[in-house]
Scaffold this motif. Structure first.
Motif, short mmCIF file in Angstrom:
data_model
loop_
_atom_site.label_atom_id
_atom_site.label_comp_id
_atom_site.label_asym_id
_atom_site.label_seq_id
_atom_site.Cartn_x
_atom_site.Cartn_y
_atom_site.Cartn_z
N ALA A 178 11.66 7.07 -9.39
CA ALA A 178 10.84 6.25 -8.91
C ALA A 178 12.11 5.26 -8.07
N GLN A 202 9.94 6.59 -16.11
CA GLN A 202 9.84 6.99 -14.87
C GLN A 202 11.11 6.31 -13.67
N GLN A 212 2.36 2.06 -3.37
CA GLN A 212 1.25 2.09 -4.05
C GLN A 212 1.53 4.08 -3.91
N GLN A 213 1.24 3.88 -2.64
CA GLN A 213 0.58 5.57 -2.96
C GLN A 213 1.92 6.55 -2.96
N VAL A 214 3.11 6.33 -2.59
CA VAL A 214 4.03 7.06 -2.87
C VAL A 214 4.41 7.03 -4.06
N LEU A 215 4.75 6.36 -4.67
CA LEU A 215 4.82 6.42 -6.66
C LEU A 215 4.03 6.22 -7.60
N GLY A 216 2.40 6.09 -7.18
CA GLY A 216 1.56 6.26 -7.73
C GLY A 216 1.58 5.92 -9.68
N THR A 217 1.69 6.91 -10.35
CA THR A 217 1.46 6.78 -11.36
C THR A 217 2.83 5.62 -12.07
N HIS A 252 12.64 8.17 0.59
CA HIS A 252 11.39 8.46 0.87
C HIS A 252 11.58 7.45 2.09
N GLU A 270 0.81 -1.22 -0.31
CA GLU A 270 0.01 0.16 0.26
C GLU A 270 1.07 1.09 0.30
N THR A 271 2.11 1.82 0.82
CA THR A 271 2.78 2.18 1.09
C THR A 271 3.50 2.80 -0.74
N THR A 294 13.58 7.07 -5.44
CA THR A 294 12.06 7.77 -4.48
C THR A 294 12.47 6.93 -3.84
#
Length: 198
Positions: free
Chosen positions: A41, A37, A12-17, A48, A9-10, A44
């Motif tokens: 990514a 990307q 998906q939230q941080v990296l998004g698209t 992050h 979940e983390t 990140t």
């Protein structure tokens, strides 16, 4: 929520698209990134605060020319990395596909993790994947005169050339392969009562 689900979940939230696909299988998280990307990514993932993947454990090339006894649909070459976060004690597998099968090219992550240097050279040598931005991309396992990339699934088992020492020229020379290709079918011996108590 399990630790693996929280990581998924983390990510998906941080990296998004930037994530093209993701899954949790056998207790491991695998994310597939868009090639455009990939470098951002990966940076990140390292920096992050919620992720902190400080270590690149492994990076390798993969040839999906055929996969699971069937021809592959979609891009042929991919780079797969395994990252470790010491801070959070979790791992992630990252895969990115090269857009062009004829000239596979992916951004180098040597500036993100210096340990990627020899891994990327190995993937270049064995699969022919070009890592853009790598400062010393040259063969690492095969000879400098080697023709082709031996881990590609369409590379002939016997290779294209062979080396031998020529006593007249007093040096090693390359020549076409002299091995004639042949199919070897193993001889199978079966006993009717094999594995049954006697």
């Amino acid at each position: 929520m399990t630790k693996i689900e929280r990581l998924h979940e983390t990510l998906q939230q941080v990296l998004g698209t930037a994530i093209a696909n993701s899954k949790v299988t056998l207790g491991e998280v695998t994310i597939e990134l868009h090639a455009s990307q990939y470098l951002a990514a990966m940076t990140t993932l390292r920096d992050h605060e919620l992720l902190k993947f400080q270590q690149l454990i492994d990076l390798c090339g993969v040839d999906y020319y055929s996969y699971g006894n069937a021809p592959c649909e979609g891009p042929r070459f991919a780079v797969v990395s395994h990252l470790l976060s010491v801070k959070y004690n979790w791992r992630v597998r990252v895969r990115v596909f090269a857009a062009d099968d004829d000239f596979p090219s992916i951004a180098s992550v040597v500036d993100v993790w210096s340990s990627a240097n020899w891994f990327e050279r190995e993937a270049f040598d064995l699969f022919g994947i070009i890592f853009e931005g790598h400062s010393d991309l040259r063969r690492i396992l095969t000879d400098y005169g080697f023709i082709g990339h031996p881990f590609r699934k369409d590379f002939p088992v016997s290779g294209y050339v062979e080396m031998r020492y020529d006593p007249e020229q007093r040096r090693v020379i390359y020549q076409p392969v002299t091995i004639e290709p042949r199919e070897i079918v193993p001889r199978i011996i079966r006993e009717e009562a094999y594995g049954q108590g006697r």
